[in-house]
Design an enzyme around this catalytic site. Structure first.
Site, PDB file in Angstrom:
ATOM      1  N   ASP A   1       0.912  -1.118  -0.022  1.00 46.35           N
ATOM      2  CA  ASP A   1      -0.132  -0.124   0.137  1.00 46.35           C
ATOM      3  C   ASP A   1       0.872   1.244   0.011  1.00 46.35           C
ATOM      4  OD1 ASP A   1      -2.819   1.281   0.699  1.00 46.35           O
ATOM      5  OD2 ASP A   1      -1.705   2.247   1.868  1.00 46.35           O
ATOM      6  N   ILE A   2       0.478   2.188  -0.746  1.00 43.36           N
ATOM      7  CA  ILE A   2       1.237   3.447  -0.800  1.00 43.36           C
ATOM      8  C   ILE A   2       1.079   4.410   0.369  1.00 43.36           C
ATOM      9  CG2 ILE A   2       1.710   5.595  -2.206  1.00 43.36           C
ATOM     10  CD1 ILE A   2       0.950   4.097  -4.666  1.00 43.36           C
TER      11      ILE A   2
ATOM     12  N   GLU B   1      -5.088   2.422  -3.933  1.00 44.84           N
ATOM     13  CA  GLU B   1      -3.604   2.426  -3.921  1.00 44.84           C
ATOM     14  C   GLU B   1      -3.011   1.086  -3.434  1.00 44.84           C
ATOM     15  OE1 GLU B   1      -4.837   4.477  -0.170  1.00 44.84           O
ATOM     16  OE2 GLU B   1      -5.658   4.252  -2.194  1.00 44.84           O
TER      17      GLU B   1
END
Length: 364
Positions: free
Chosen positions: A239-240, A282
């Site tokens: 996950d960003i 994301e």
């Protein structure tokens, strides 16, 4: 004299019989050759039509040309990006390593594309040069040492071009060769179109990673394969970090750049048979077949470092983001199905965030 005439008549009859036998043998040989070529063509057509994996399909088309036409060089020009209206070299065989695929690009309205869309059959490059309006585009084709250009047209739509170099023995392309290439191009054009439609149905348009639904199906398949053959299987979920804050600060367009370039890094960091997907907004996931936990951690750490060091385009100065990554290996004694494996990798990713982000965490 009469005896001589009889002998001549007998000899003529023998000669006529020999000629008839030779002609008959020639016809039989020609028919046998035709039947052999048709069988090869049918087998190729069946193979191409059953292959939806795009890279494998394109390679099959190129090697079919090499094997049947005995050429050293062959290239296929396709729409590289489903969102762009231009054609460029997708794959080539027989060229030097220095050969630049990006050097040849045709707009969908270029003279050559429009001409071949209407005249949808193989063309000798020398014949194409008789059309003055095509010469500019043919200068680009000449970089491929083109002898024959074969349009891939399906349902009156141009799917691409096959470009063949000269034969290895230097002989000319025969009418039979051109007829074979025409038939092969019909199979290839349909196969390319079907494969592209399959890609459009299974790929996320922004990141060109597999969509969530496809990821779930493939994970289920890989779990069954892991159990059947006793091979390891691992899963990465990433996950960003602070992506919402990034979007609020720099805007959604800049956020899209981060998603696209992160996806590209992801694709370049895994093997060809790994399954990289956009899991959520994301979030990204990678299925790693035949990979134990130790090797999966190596992949995850490499991915984290590459993203951390990458300068994302779009601003006056490059921007930077990080990712938190969770890793888990499938355990048939613990995991009843894919949901359990996903849950462990997902929890590992959230632990990475809770521990300060920009790190890899494992749940064994």
């Amino acid at each position: 004299m009469e005896q001589m005439n009889n002998q001549d008549i007998q000899q003529k009859s023998i000669d006529d019989d020999s000629m008839e036998k030779e002609a008959s043998t020639g016809v039989i040989n020609s028919l046998e050759k035709k039947i052999y070529e048709l069988r090869n063509l049918i087998e190729m057509g069946m193979s191409l039509s059953s292959n939806l994996e795009f890279k494998s399909l394109v390679e099959s088309i190129l090697y079919s040309c090499i094997g049947q036409m005995f050429v050293e060089k062959v290239a296929i020009i396709l729409q590289e990006d489903i969102d762009k209206d231009s054609y460029s070299i997708h794959m080539a065989k027989g060229y030097d390593e220095e050969f630049s695929r990006s050097a040849i690009v045709f707009d969908e309205n270029s003279a050559l594309i429009r001409h071949l869309e209407k005249e949808a059959f193989p063309h000798l490059s020398t014949d194409l040069r008789e059309h003055p309006e095509l010469r500019h585009d043919l200068n680009s084709i000449a970089m491929l040492d083109a002898e024959v250009v074969v349009p891939l047209v399906s349902k009156s739509s141009m799917n691409g071009l096959l470009v063949l170099g000269e034969k290895i023995d230097g002989s000319a392309f025969t009418p039979d060769n051109m007829e074979f290439l025409r038939d092969l191009a019909r199979f290839a054009a349909i196969a390319v179109e079907n494969s592209r439609l399959y890609l459009m149905a299974t790929l996320d348009r922004m990141t060109h990673l597999y969509i969530h639904h496809f990821f779930q199906e493939r994970l289920n398949e890989e779990l069954k394969r892991s159990v059947r053959y006793g091979t390891p299987l691992s899963l990465i979920i990433s996950d960003i970090d602070h992506f919402k804050r990034f979007n609020d600060t720099y805007g959604h367009q800049q956020g899209d750049v981060v998603l696209k370039e992160t996806a590209q890094i992801l694709r370049e960091s895994v093997r060809g048979f790994d399954i990289a997907a956009r899991y959520g907004g994301e979030e990204f996931a990678v299925i790693l077949p035949e990979t134990d936990l130790g090797d999966a951690i190596v992949v995850a750490k490499r991915l984290r470092k590459r993203i951390e060091r990458h300068g994302f385009h779009g601003q006056a100065a490059p921007l930077h983001v990080t990712v938190s990554i969770g890793v888990a290996q499938y355990d048939p004694e613990r995991d009843e199905g894919k949901e359990s494996l996903i849950d462990r990798a997902d929890r590992a990713m959230y632990r990475a965030k809770d521990a300060g982000r920009n790190r890899v965490v494992v749940i064994k």
